[in-house]
Design an enzyme around this catalytic site. Structure first.
Site, PDB file in Angstrom:
ATOM      1  N   ASP A  98     -39.249 -17.311 -23.099  1.00 43.59           N
ATOM      2  CA  ASP A  98     -38.748 -18.159 -22.008  1.00 43.59           C
ATOM      3  C   ASP A  98     -38.051 -19.410 -22.562  1.00 43.59           C
ATOM      4  OD1 ASP A  98     -40.979 -19.510 -22.839  1.00 43.59           O
ATOM      5  OD2 ASP A  98     -41.840 -19.785 -20.841  1.00 43.59           O
ATOM      6  N   SER A  99     -38.035 -19.574 -23.901  1.00 48.13           N
ATOM      7  CA  SER A  99     -37.186 -20.612 -24.493  1.00 48.13           C
ATOM      8  C   SER A  99     -35.729 -20.380 -24.109  1.00 48.13           C
ATOM      9  CB  SER A  99     -37.327 -20.617 -26.017  1.00 48.13           C
ATOM     10  OG  SER A  99     -36.999 -19.353 -26.550  1.00 48.13           O
ATOM     11  N   ASP A 137     -41.715 -12.877 -22.317  1.00 47.82           N
ATOM     12  CA  ASP A 137     -42.530 -13.986 -21.828  1.00 47.82           C
ATOM     13  C   ASP A 137     -42.657 -13.919 -20.316  1.00 47.82           C
ATOM     14  OD1 ASP A 137     -43.785 -15.951 -23.376  1.00 47.82           O
ATOM     15  OD2 ASP A 137     -41.853 -16.773 -24.025  1.00 47.82           O
ATOM     16  N   GLU A 236     -48.649 -21.690 -31.947  1.00 49.62           N
ATOM     17  CA  GLU A 236     -47.458 -22.543 -31.970  1.00 49.62           C
ATOM     18  C   GLU A 236     -47.786 -23.998 -32.311  1.00 49.62           C
ATOM     19  OE1 GLU A 236     -44.533 -21.943 -28.905  1.00 49.62           O
ATOM     20  OE2 GLU A 236     -43.725 -23.957 -29.132  1.00 49.62           O
TER      21      GLU A 236
END
Ligand code: MHF
Ligand code: KIV
Length: 338
Positions: A98-99, A137, A236
């Site tokens: 979803d970045s 995502d 992350e």
């Protein structure tokens, strides 16, 4: 072409640039213009199959890489060309992250991206990458409200998005959701540490797990989502010793981003590592190319060549049928064309 039209440059991304010379339906052959202008035949590669033989990566392949202690490579893709790069380069897992909300759609965070938008990108990525294991995502708001909504949305990624697994953010609080999705046969990749969808409550994109208490909470989260059925998890932006410790503790692969070399695999955002995204650069985002300047220079040159009437050249033009040019000029007069 009138002189006015000649000064208007229209951006047209050349398929051959994007695909390293792979020709599809619109294959150009040297015969298009060469015989008319006596031009040397220019480079044209034979059509390749879209995805040359590479064994399909499945969840079993991922398990085997993990068991063999071979690092697992993950890279994001958000459209057809970026997916084809992932496939061609031999990457194990292709992540529709979803970045893309930030790097492909220009949003300030990942929160605004919708299910429909994610599915639209997933379908394009699925057309471009056939061999990697395909993970998407789940966007913010698509899985937190209720378990049945989460399950239904996970199903949509498989049915409509042509994906093979989903990723969702969160630790202990997501256990029931992960259990429900994995129970119906959809593999789930977990994601703990810096969870960008919750950046407001984290106070921004900050390193997570820097104190003993916070590291212990991370370990608890990682163990909980493993227990819930995740086949792996993203770690992350956490300190390297914490990521290495979690990796040793778990029986499933960890995929690190800003988590050091001790994880079972690595993930990066494709537009970061290509040096295209230039709004911010996390410390972990190594750039393997400076594609931003390569692309800008190419487009600048195109713009300049159109303005200077250097493009298109003869080899970019189409001839008339043999003998037809003379007949044509007899009717319309030759002065127009000179
Ligand atoms: N282009 C891009 N790359 C990413 O890796 C990425 C996204 N977008 N969007 C979603 C999340 C957000 N991510 C980010 C964004 C910024 C930092 C960052 O700048 N971190 C600081 C750490 C600050 C601290 O010390 O706490 C850094 O300097 O690296 C980290 C992860 C990772 N993801
Ligand atoms: C950075 C990766 C792990 C991700 O979640 C994304 O691309 O959204």
């Amino acid at each position: 072409m009138t002189s006015k039209a000649g000064k208007i440059s229209i951006l047209y991304l050349n398929r051959n640039v994007l695909h390293g010379g792979r020709f599809g339906l619109f294959a150009r052959t040297p015969t298009n213009c060469a015989h008319m202008f006596g031009a040397r035949s220019y480079s044209s590669r034979p059509a390749e199959s879209p995805h040359p033989a590479r064994k399909k990566v499945t969840i079993n392949t991922i398990r085997k890489l993990y068991n063999d202690n071979e690092p697992i490579t993950v890279l994001t893709a958000h459209d057809y060309p970026s997916a084809s790069f992932v496939d061609k380069a031999g990457i194990d897992i292709c992540l529709v992250g979803d970045s893309l909300a930030m790097v492909a759609l220009g949003h300030e965070s990942t929160s605004p991206v919708t299910m429909e938008e994610m599915l639209h990108h997933c379908r394009a990525v699925a057309r471009g990458a056939k061999s990697p294991f395909m993970v998407a995502d789940m966007p913010f708001g698509s899985y937190e409200g209720s378990i049945s909504e989460a399950v239904n949305n996970a199903i949509r990624f498989i049915k409509d998005g042509k994906m093979e697994a989903v990723k969702l953010e969160g630790g202990t609080e997501m256990v029931e959701t992960i259990r429900a999705i994995t129970r119906i046969g959809i593999p789930v990749l977990g994601h703990v540490g810096l969870t960008p969808q919750r950046q407001s409550s984290l106070g921004g994109y900050r390193v997570q797990g820097k104190t003993l208490e916070k590291a212990k909470k991370l370990i608890e989260d990682a163990k909980a989502i493993q227990e819930a059925g995740c086949f792996g998890m993203v770690l992350e932006t956490i300190p390297e010793p914490v990521a290495t410790h979690i990796t040793k503790l778990l029986k499933i692969p960890t995929i690190g981003i800003g988590a050091g070399p001790g994880t079972s695999g690595q993930v990066l955002v494709q537009l970061d590592m290509l040096g295209i995204f230039d709004r911010f650069a996390p410390r972990f985002a190594k750039t393997y190319a400076n594609a931003n300047s390569v692309i800008t220079d190419a487009i600048r040159t195109y713009h300049k060549e159109v303005k200077e009437r250097k493009f298109p050249a003869k080899e970019h033009c189409y001839p008339m049928e043999d003998g037809e040019l003379e007949r044509f000029l007899n009717i319309v007069g030759s002065s127009d064309n000179e």
